[in-house]
Design a protein around this motif. Sequence first.
Motif, PDB file in Angstrom:
ATOM      1  N   SER A 221       0.829  -1.205   0.000  1.00 10.08           N
ATOM      2  CA  SER A 221       0.000   0.000   0.000  1.00 10.08           C
ATOM      3  C   SER A 221       0.859   1.249   0.000  1.00 10.08           C
ATOM      4  CB  SER A 221      -0.917   0.020   1.235  1.00 10.08           C
ATOM      5  OG  SER A 221      -0.135   0.006   2.424  1.00 10.08           O
ATOM      6  N   ASN A 222       2.164   1.090   0.227  1.00  7.75           N
ATOM      7  CA  ASN A 222       3.086   2.229   0.182  1.00  7.75           C
ATOM      8  C   ASN A 222       4.415   1.753  -0.399  1.00  7.75           C
ATOM      9  OD1 ASN A 222       4.936   4.367   0.730  1.00  7.75           O
ATOM     10  ND2 ASN A 222       3.545   5.129   2.316  1.00  7.75           N
ATOM     11  N   ILE A 223       4.522   1.790  -1.710  1.00  2.00           N
ATOM     12  CA  ILE A 223       5.690   1.224  -2.374  1.00  2.00           C
ATOM     13  C   ILE A 223       6.947   2.015  -2.041  1.00  2.00           C
ATOM     14  CG2 ILE A 223       5.512   2.524  -4.526  1.00  2.00           C
ATOM     15  CD1 ILE A 223       6.244  -1.251  -4.221  1.00  2.00           C
ATOM     16  N   TYR A 224       6.824   3.302  -1.793  1.00  2.78           N
ATOM     17  CA  TYR A 224       8.005   4.088  -1.420  1.00  2.78           C
ATOM     18  C   TYR A 224       8.577   3.602  -0.101  1.00  2.78           C
ATOM     19  CZ  TYR A 224      10.853   7.859   0.443  1.00  2.78           C
ATOM     20  OH  TYR A 224      11.886   8.567   1.005  1.00  2.78           O
ATOM     21  N   ASN A 225       7.744   3.472   0.917  1.00  3.72           N
ATOM     22  CA  ASN A 225       8.231   3.018   2.216  1.00  3.72           C
ATOM     23  C   ASN A 225       8.830   1.626   2.138  1.00  3.72           C
ATOM     24  OD1 ASN A 225       7.511   5.378   3.488  1.00  3.72           O
ATOM     25  ND2 ASN A 225       5.589   4.577   4.328  1.00  3.72           N
ATOM     26  N   ASP A 226       8.155   0.727   1.432  1.00  6.97           N
ATOM     27  CA  ASP A 226       8.653  -0.644   1.336  1.00  6.97           C
ATOM     28  C   ASP A 226       9.968  -0.717   0.558  1.00  6.97           C
ATOM     29  OD1 ASP A 226       6.621  -1.685   2.842  1.00  6.97           O
ATOM     30  OD2 ASP A 226       5.409  -2.328   1.136  1.00  6.97           O
ATOM     31  N   THR A 227      10.106   0.109  -0.477  1.00  2.00           N
ATOM     32  CA  THR A 227      11.354   0.139  -1.244  1.00  2.00           C
ATOM     33  C   THR A 227      12.500   0.668  -0.392  1.00  2.00           C
ATOM     34  OG1 THR A 227      10.196   0.407  -3.347  1.00  2.00           O
ATOM     35  CG2 THR A 227      12.486   1.130  -3.266  1.00  2.00           C
ATOM     36  N   VAL A 228      12.252   1.744   0.337  1.00  2.00           N
ATOM     37  CA  VAL A 228      13.285   2.314   1.203  1.00  2.00           C
ATOM     38  C   VAL A 228      13.679   1.324   2.296  1.00  2.00           C
ATOM     39  CG1 VAL A 228      13.731   4.099   2.939  1.00  2.00           C
ATOM     40  CG2 VAL A 228      12.726   4.719   0.728  1.00  2.00           C
ATOM     41  N   ASN A 229      12.686   0.690   2.907  1.00  2.00           N
ATOM     42  CA  ASN A 229      12.985  -0.261   3.989  1.00  2.00           C
ATOM     43  C   ASN A 229      13.788  -1.456   3.473  1.00  2.00           C
ATOM     44  OD1 ASN A 229      11.636   1.329   5.832  1.00  2.00           O
ATOM     45  ND2 ASN A 229       9.714   0.178   5.695  1.00  2.00           N
ATOM     46  N   GLY A 260       4.140   1.894 -12.698  1.00  2.00           N
ATOM     47  CA  GLY A 260       2.696   1.776 -12.794  1.00  2.00           C
ATOM     48  C   GLY A 260       2.173   0.623 -11.961  1.00  2.00           C
ATOM     49  N   LEU A 261       1.334  -0.217 -12.574  1.00  2.00           N
ATOM     50  CA  LEU A 261       0.759  -1.359 -11.872  1.00  2.00           C
ATOM     51  C   LEU A 261       1.680  -2.557 -11.974  1.00  2.00           C
ATOM     52  CD1 LEU A 261      -3.002  -1.188 -12.963  1.00  2.00           C
ATOM     53  CD2 LEU A 261      -1.946  -0.276 -10.879  1.00  2.00           C
ATOM     54  N   SER A 262       1.971  -3.165 -10.831  1.00  2.00           N
ATOM     55  CA  SER A 262       2.765  -4.392 -10.822  1.00  2.00           C
ATOM     56  C   SER A 262       1.859  -5.590 -11.065  1.00  2.00           C
ATOM     57  CB  SER A 262       3.495  -4.551  -9.485  1.00  2.00           C
ATOM     58  OG  SER A 262       2.596  -5.009  -8.484  1.00  2.00           O
ATOM     59  N   ASP A 263       2.466  -6.769 -11.064  1.00  2.00           N
ATOM     60  CA  ASP A 263       1.709  -8.006 -11.275  1.00  2.00           C
ATOM     61  C   ASP A 263       0.569  -8.152 -10.284  1.00  2.00           C
ATOM     62  OD1 ASP A 263       3.801  -8.721 -13.132  1.00  2.00           O
ATOM     63  OD2 ASP A 263       5.002  -9.158 -11.372  1.00  2.00           O
ATOM     64  N   GLN A 264       0.799  -7.689  -9.067  1.00  2.00           N
ATOM     65  CA  GLN A 264      -0.231  -7.769  -8.033  1.00  2.00           C
ATOM     66  C   GLN A 264      -1.087  -6.509  -7.970  1.00  2.00           C
ATOM     67  OE1 GLN A 264       1.459  -8.961  -4.276  1.00  2.00           O
ATOM     68  NE2 GLN A 264       2.451 -10.762  -5.147  1.00  2.00           N
ATOM     69  N   ARG A 265      -0.929  -5.666  -9.003  1.00  2.00           N
ATOM     70  CA  ARG A 265      -1.690  -4.427  -9.147  1.00  2.00           C
ATOM     71  C   ARG A 265      -1.401  -3.427  -8.028  1.00  2.00           C
ATOM     72  NH1 ARG A 265      -5.500  -4.732 -13.207  1.00  2.00           N
ATOM     73  NH2 ARG A 265      -6.436  -2.816 -12.404  1.00  2.00           N
ATOM     74  N   GLU A 266      -0.257  -3.567  -7.383  1.00  2.00           N
ATOM     75  CA  GLU A 266       0.166  -2.497  -6.483  1.00  2.00           C
ATOM     76  C   GLU A 266       0.634  -1.334  -7.345  1.00  2.00           C
ATOM     77  OE1 GLU A 266       3.427  -4.050  -4.196  1.00  2.00           O
ATOM     78  OE2 GLU A 266       4.572  -4.511  -5.998  1.00  2.00           O
ATOM     79  N   LEU A 267       0.558  -0.135  -6.816  1.00  2.00           N
ATOM     80  CA  LEU A 267       0.807   1.055  -7.615  1.00  2.00           C
ATOM     81  C   LEU A 267       2.152   1.690  -7.297  1.00  2.00           C
ATOM     82  CD1 LEU A 267      -0.071   3.345  -9.542  1.00  2.00           C
ATOM     83  CD2 LEU A 267      -1.180   4.434  -7.561  1.00  2.00           C
ATOM     84  N   THR A 268       2.973   1.854  -8.326  1.00  2.00           N
ATOM     85  CA  THR A 268       4.109   2.770  -8.260  1.00  2.00           C
ATOM     86  C   THR A 268       3.753   3.942  -9.159  1.00  2.00           C
ATOM     87  OG1 THR A 268       5.702   0.977  -7.913  1.00  2.00           O
ATOM     88  CG2 THR A 268       6.578   3.089  -8.652  1.00  2.00           C
ATOM     89  N   SER A 269       3.339   5.033  -8.550  1.00  2.00           N
ATOM     90  CA  SER A 269       2.932   6.212  -9.300  1.00  2.00           C
ATOM     91  C   SER A 269       4.149   7.003  -9.753  1.00  2.00           C
ATOM     92  CB  SER A 269       2.046   7.101  -8.430  1.00  2.00           C
ATOM     93  OG  SER A 269       2.805   7.613  -7.333  1.00  2.00           O
ATOM     94  N   VAL A 270       3.927   7.951 -10.636  1.00  2.00           N
ATOM     95  CA  VAL A 270       4.993   8.864 -11.050  1.00  2.00           C
ATOM     96  C   VAL A 270       5.560   9.587  -9.838  1.00  2.00           C
ATOM     97  CG1 VAL A 270       5.403  11.021 -12.297  1.00  2.00           C
ATOM     98  CG2 VAL A 270       4.160   9.149 -13.411  1.00  2.00           C
TER      99      VAL A 270
END
Length: 325
Positions: A221-229, A260-270
């Motif tokens: 639900s928060n790709i930025y936080n998960d990527t940083v972690n 954009g949308l990953s395989d699991q449709r999680e969102l990485t927005s611009v």
Amino acid sequence: MSFKRKSLAALAAGVAITAAGLLPASATGSAPAPLAAGKAAPYLYLGWGNPPDPATVMNATGIKTFTMAFILSSGGCAPAWDGTRPLAGGADANAISQIRAAGGDVVPSIGGWSGNKLGPNCATPEALAGAYQQVIDAYQLTAIDIDIENTDEFENATVQDRILNALKIVKQRNAGMQTIVTIPTTTTGPNSWGNRLIEQANALQAGIDVFTLMPFDFGSSNIYNDTVNATTALKDKLKATFGWSDAEAFAHSGISGMNGLSDQRELTSVEAWTQIRDWAKTNGLGRLSFWSVNRDRGCPDGGVTSHCSGIAQPDWEFTRITAGL
């Protein structure tokens, strides 16, 4: 990490995708040189229909380097694009020539989620190094990316070690050659197989320059936080394993996302990718990539497809952001 690259036949048919992207640095703490072929290098894949023209993308975005996917086995220990397209004279070789004519360069990616891999098919590290050398010699490369996924390579101790030893041989034979390994991750960093690969890279003195994580398909639900972690945990693992400082460990770390949308449709927005790029730049990461330039085109509510990101966006916007590294 869950699924990222389904069968190439399925991808070519246009079904939903599952994606897809120095001298030896020892425990002495010596920092790596900048990645010769460019730190910012999104994936470009010519195995799908209607691939983007790389020179057009370069002119529109300022990107200089592409990670070209994927080198597989064409039978036994012989490399070919997707296992079918020749190293010389085909569409991939022509694209590489166009990229270089426009002032850019490429980092071929060897492996991926599916297909017949070189790692399991080359019986020894020496044979595998010879297959890598064929790719290096075909394009006079300064860097290669080994994308290690799935149970045949990533979750196989024998093949993991074969790959690391082959990369060690490649670095011995090619002065200045820079090596990247790209691996799956959890939201809290490398899993047990990823940690093993890092520890073995140190034990075998493989001299890997950049360890790149694929921080997506978390259902996040928060790709930025998960990527940083995840990437911070990678940095901590490299620091503990190699004895590097924070800055040195970050310089050996990389991120390969999914726009954009990953395989699991999680969102990485611009907006999220801009945040990730800025964080990577601030911390001096060695690599930033995403899967893929083919998908870096807008299609609101387009779903998970090979030709667009599934979201509203200007064409090539993720590439433009990545170039800002």
